[in-house]
Design a protein around this motif. Structure first.
Motif, PDB file in Angstrom:
ATOM      1  N   ASN A 186      -9.678   8.039  -7.282  1.00  0.00           N
ATOM      2  CA  ASN A 186      -8.795   7.484  -6.250  1.00  0.00           C
ATOM      3  C   ASN A 186      -9.576   7.493  -4.935  1.00  0.00           C
ATOM      4  OD1 ASN A 186      -6.783   6.667  -4.549  1.00  0.00           O
ATOM      5  ND2 ASN A 186      -5.475   8.463  -4.845  1.00  0.00           N
ATOM      6  N   TYR A 192      -0.574   5.278  -0.127  1.00  0.00           N
ATOM      7  CA  TYR A 192       0.459   5.506  -1.129  1.00  0.00           C
ATOM      8  C   TYR A 192       1.774   4.937  -0.605  1.00  0.00           C
ATOM      9  CZ  TYR A 192       0.837   9.516   2.041  1.00  0.00           C
ATOM     10  OH  TYR A 192       0.906  10.312   3.159  1.00  0.00           O
ATOM     11  N   GLU A 193       2.777   4.906  -1.458  1.00  0.00           N
ATOM     12  CA  GLU A 193       4.092   4.440  -1.042  1.00  0.00           C
ATOM     13  C   GLU A 193       4.860   5.625  -0.455  1.00  0.00           C
ATOM     14  OE1 GLU A 193       6.298   2.212  -3.882  1.00  0.00           O
ATOM     15  OE2 GLU A 193       4.598   0.912  -4.413  1.00  0.00           O
ATOM     16  N   GLN A 277      -1.219   6.480  -8.642  1.00  0.00           N
ATOM     17  CA  GLN A 277      -1.902   5.990  -7.441  1.00  0.00           C
ATOM     18  C   GLN A 277      -0.896   5.697  -6.320  1.00  0.00           C
ATOM     19  OE1 GLN A 277      -5.465   4.742  -7.673  1.00  0.00           O
ATOM     20  NE2 GLN A 277      -5.547   4.403  -5.477  1.00  0.00           N
ATOM     21  N   LYS A 278       0.262   5.160  -6.684  1.00  0.00           N
ATOM     22  CA  LYS A 278       1.263   4.783  -5.684  1.00  0.00           C
ATOM     23  C   LYS A 278       2.058   5.976  -5.157  1.00  0.00           C
ATOM     24  CE  LYS A 278       2.089   0.137  -7.572  1.00  0.00           C
ATOM     25  NZ  LYS A 278       3.107  -0.744  -8.219  1.00  0.00           N
ATOM     26  N   HIS A 280       3.563   9.357  -3.588  1.00  0.00           N
ATOM     27  CA  HIS A 280       3.353  10.222  -2.426  1.00  0.00           C
ATOM     28  C   HIS A 280       3.205  11.669  -2.909  1.00  0.00           C
ATOM     29  CE1 HIS A 280       4.665  10.950   2.048  1.00  0.00           C
ATOM     30  NE2 HIS A 280       3.757  11.814   1.657  1.00  0.00           N
ATOM     31  N   LYS A 303      -3.515  13.738  -5.860  1.00  0.00           N
ATOM     32  CA  LYS A 303      -2.109  13.736  -5.499  1.00  0.00           C
ATOM     33  C   LYS A 303      -1.620  15.172  -5.310  1.00  0.00           C
ATOM     34  CE  LYS A 303      -1.614   9.416  -5.389  1.00  0.00           C
ATOM     35  NZ  LYS A 303      -1.184   8.707  -4.164  1.00  0.00           N
TER      36      LYS A 303
END
Length: 384
Positions: A186, A192-193, A277-278, A280, A303
């Protein structure tokens, strides 16, 4: 060496099922093949018989069969005869079997058999305090006794399994699952969202998913726009006898929470990385596990993870440094850890970076494959 794996699952389009057990075997099988060893994967309970070679690994899909009586015995013997014929033909030197359901009970092979404690029904019933069916304990006990050697992915899983199956005079070697870290890169962990809280795993009580409504309710009080996304196969709930744990979970959500909670069901393995990946924050409030592949996959992708603090989990990260360890039933503290991360972008970056460092040190497949090779060689030498 020539090494065979008997397994009920594997991440491949032709295979019916894949989860953490299958992923761990794939990571090891690929690494062994890259080291120059010949690998044979025997996947049982499949729709049809099929043999093929892909990326240097030989696959043998063993069909599920029906029997008028005693399938529990006859199907195991069928698997044995199928595998032994290939062991003889290809001169396979060692076989690895899983502990789940004691599939290798009543099987005899001409080569050493190593059992890896991915998580037996005996283990999970003990951890969850559930009554176990007699036949499940019997089959698993017989399978354990027939193995020559044992591996566990965490010290905790090995110690508990050793006690439950009364393994004496034999070591249960701790060898962590490994990740091909180059597949979990990453480069933009700061992207990120915002507010996306992600759970990946089977939707089942033992994974702690029924704690998420109370936890997320507290998160939403501080972050009304936060979203909880769940991914994984739905499963029946043994305690309430309901057919769907997701339906049980959903019934605990208020109308306000439901607007921000999504269940995506089972998604392709490649899609899982996109979701991580997206995210939070990733959450794994499980009560029963041996290691948890998706936890370390999330950590490898930098993450911040809020994980269970039970037994095995304490071997996955350093609390407060490379992730957070909280008991799933402690809803307030669990939610507070998530809220702290949602509030602090720099904290997410720091914990994510430490998570990658920890995983690189403890779970790099290049390091773990060497330990597996050494262990296999020891067993082959002992048998000789």
């Amino acid at each position: 060496m020539k090494i065979g794996f008997i397994t009920p699952e594997y991440p491949h389009p032709k295979v019916k099922h894949a989860a953490g057990l299958g992923t761990s075997i794939k990571n090891l099988a690929v690494a062994l093949e890259q080291q120059g060893h010949d690998v044979y994967v025997f996947v049982y309970a499949q729709e049809k018989a099929e043999t093929f070679v892909e990326d240097g690994i030989s696959f043998h899909l063993i069909p599920d069969l029906s029997y008028k009586v005693a399938k529990w015995y006859q199907y195991r013997k069928y698997i044995q005869h199928t595998v032994q014929a290939i062991v003889t033909k290809e001169q396979i030197e060692i076989l690895e079997v899983p502990d789940w359901t004691g599939i290798s009970a009543f099987m005899k092979f001409s080569v050493p058999v190593v059992m890896r404690f991915h998580g037996s029904d005996t283990y999970f019933c003990h951890i969850e305090g559930r009554q176990q069916k007699f036949k499940n304990k019997l089959f698993e006990s017989l399978a354990v006794k027939s193995a020559q050697a044992y591996i566990a992915p965490t010290q905790y899983a090995g110690d508990v399994s050793s006690q439950l199956f009364q393994i004496k005079n034999k070591e249960v070697r701790t060898i962590h699952y490994g990740l091909a870290l180059e597949q979990f890169v990453n480069d933009t962990p700061e992207v990120y969202e915002t507010g996306l809280v992600l759970y990946i795993g089977t939707i089942i009580r033992k994974k702690g998913v029924l704690e998420l409504p109370e936890i997320f309710k507290r998160v939403q009080q501080q972050h009304p726009t936060a979203r909880l996304v769940l991914v994984g196969s739905d499963a029946p709930d043994l305690q309430t006898r309901q057919a769907s744990t997701w339906e049980l979970l959903s019934s605990q959500l208020t109308s306000e929470l439901k607007a921000n909670v999504s269940y995506l069901g089972k998604v392709p393995y490649q899609k899982v990385q996109e979701l991580i990946q997206k995210a939070h924050v990733c959450v794994f409030p499980t009560y029963a596990e041996t290691l948890g592949m998706v936890t370390i996959e999330s950590m490898a992708m930098q993450k911040p993870v809020v994980n269970s603090n039970i037994g095995w989990a304490q071997e996955l990260m350093e609390d407060g440094k490379s992730g957070y360890l909280v008991h799933p039933s402690n809803h307030t503290t669990y939610a507070d850890r998530i809220i702290n991360l949602l509030n602090n972008k720099e904290l997410c970056r720091e914990i994510g970076a430490e998570a990658l460092r920890f995983v690189s040190t403890k779970f790099d497949i290049k390091k773990q494959v060497a330990k597996n090779i050494q262990f296999y060689e020891e067993q082959i030498g002992t048998r000789a």
